[in-house]
Design a protein around this motif. Structure first.
Motif, PDB file in Angstrom:
ATOM      1  N   THR A 111     -11.650 -14.663  -7.426  1.00  0.00           N
ATOM      2  CA  THR A 111     -11.250 -13.494  -6.645  1.00  0.00           C
ATOM      3  C   THR A 111      -9.803 -13.098  -6.944  1.00  0.00           C
ATOM      4  OG1 THR A 111     -12.800 -14.224  -4.953  1.00  0.00           O
ATOM      5  CG2 THR A 111     -11.231 -12.507  -4.317  1.00  0.00           C
ATOM      6  N   ARG A 137     -19.554 -16.561   1.305  1.00  0.00           N
ATOM      7  CA  ARG A 137     -18.431 -17.124   2.066  1.00  0.00           C
ATOM      8  C   ARG A 137     -17.949 -16.069   3.069  1.00  0.00           C
ATOM      9  NH1 ARG A 137     -13.094 -17.742   1.136  1.00  0.00           N
ATOM     10  NH2 ARG A 137     -13.207 -16.693  -0.883  1.00  0.00           N
ATOM     11  N   ASP A 186     -17.104  -9.439  -8.065  1.00  0.00           N
ATOM     12  CA  ASP A 186     -16.893 -10.801  -7.594  1.00  0.00           C
ATOM     13  C   ASP A 186     -18.260 -11.439  -7.325  1.00  0.00           C
ATOM     14  OD1 ASP A 186     -15.428 -12.992  -6.810  1.00  0.00           O
ATOM     15  OD2 ASP A 186     -14.907 -12.217  -4.822  1.00  0.00           O
TER      16      ASP A 186
HETATM   17 MG   LIG Z   1     -13.771 -15.927  -4.407  1.00  0.00          MG
END
Ligand SMILES: [Mg+2]
Ligand SMILES: Nc1nc2c(ncn2[C@@H]2O[C@H](COP(=O)(O)OP(=O)(O)OP(=O)(O)O)[C@@H](O)[C@H]2O)c(=O)[nH]1
Length: 301
Positions: A111, A137, A186
């Motif tokens: 990221t 996440r 991502d």
């Molecule tokens: Mg990440």
């Protein structure tokens, strides 16, 4: 730039390059015991068996020590790295964006590398869009959104738990409609041994290809330089699963094992696009074989 790289790679230089210089640079002829020691140092620095063998074989050809031997070592290392030092070149097209899919295990720097790339690409005049494909996440979407706001780059996201393939489909479609130049996607960190998650990546790739059969243009595998030999297993598994077209090696500043690039180069031949030596946007540098080796073997602090 070279200064920054030298600083960043400091731990590897101290850790192994200086020890080799101590052995080779003295001026006496290179004997078998010296070669054994060098072999051990290279293996410990994660240069890998194949690349180490190649370097040792080359060093055996001429047993003169001193600067001659250091020069030979330098040239052999550059020769191993030159074929993989192929920087990422964004192709600007009018009808479809250049799509970069970021993949890698948990916490390697995917990221933050996206954020750095977004800033650099924008500075080069590209119109960038980020896709929040890590829907796993909890804080991942927010993390990417904050980076997007900071760099003035739009972010396409869906809610936590959404199908990443759907997020990327939306993002590529939106970028196409808005005639943007680059999409950086991502993805959630995943262990290369988790077959269900590797299947998910395959699906992401398949779905993007429905919009554009040539997309993604780049599958960029992010590897943490402090990982050591496990980097090889990660590369093999990701490459077998989805075909890796480039590598970004992060956290070299925290690693004494900068030799891993040689192992990766010799084993896979996959282009090494970037090396990361810190948290700032300018700490992500295009990989250059001679620059890297010269920084590694530099004598001045
Ligand atoms: Mg990440
Ligand atoms: N020192 C240093 N830290 C880095 C570098 N690249 C990334 N980091 C740090 O590594 C940590 C993890 O980075 P992330 O970008 O969140 O990693 P990720 O791969 O997206 O992690 P997951 O999404 O949890 O899989 C952050 O604290 C980054 O600042 C680097 O080149 N050097």
């Amino acid at each position: 730039m070279l200064e920054r790289l030298k600083q960043g790679i400091n731990r590897s230089r101290r850790g192994f390059a200086e020890r080799i210089r101590g052995l080779l640079g003295g001026g006496s002829a290179v004997d078998a015991a010296t070669l054994d020691s060098i072999e051990e140092i290279l293996l410990t620095a994660d240069v890998g068996v194949e690349a180490t063998d190649r370097i040792i074989t080359e060093l055996k050809r001429n047993r003169d020590g001193g600067e001659h031997a250091m020069r030979a070592l330098r040239d052999h290392m550059v020769a191993i790295l030159e074929p993989v030092a192929r920087p990422l070149e964004i192709v600007r097209r009018h009808d479809r964006p250049y799509v970069i899919l970021m993949v890698g295990v948990n916490g390697v720097g995917k990221t933050t590398t996206i954020a750095k790339l977004a800033k650099q690409f924008k500075e080069h005049g590209h119109r960038v869009l980020l896709a929040a494909g890590d829907t796993f996440r909890a804080a991942a979407v927010e993390q990417l959104t904050i980076w997007g706001e900071r760099h003035g780059v739009p972010v396409v996201s869906q809610k936590h738990g959404a199908d990443p393939a759907s997020v990327l489909f939306d993002a590529v479609t939106a970028a196409r409609a808005r005639r943007l130049d680059v999409v950086i996607a991502d993805t959630a960190g995943r262990l290369h041994t988790q077959s269900n998650l590797m299947d998910e990546l395959r699906k992401v790739k398949r779905v993007i290809a429905k919009i554009d059969p040539d997309a993604p243009d780049e599958v960029l595998l992010v590897i943490d330089a402090t990982t050591g030999q496990n980097a090889l297993a990660q590369t093999r598994e990701f490459h077998e699963a989805i075909g890796v077209t480039g590598i970004a090696l992060t956290k070299l500043d925290g690693s004494a094992k900068g030799g891993i690039v040689l192992a990766l180069a010799e084993r896979f031949g996959i282009p090494i696009r970037y090396v990361g030596v810190g948290e700032g946007a300018s700490d992500l540098m295009r990989f250059d074989a001679a620059e890297y080796v010269d920084a590694l073997l530099a004598t001045d602090p």
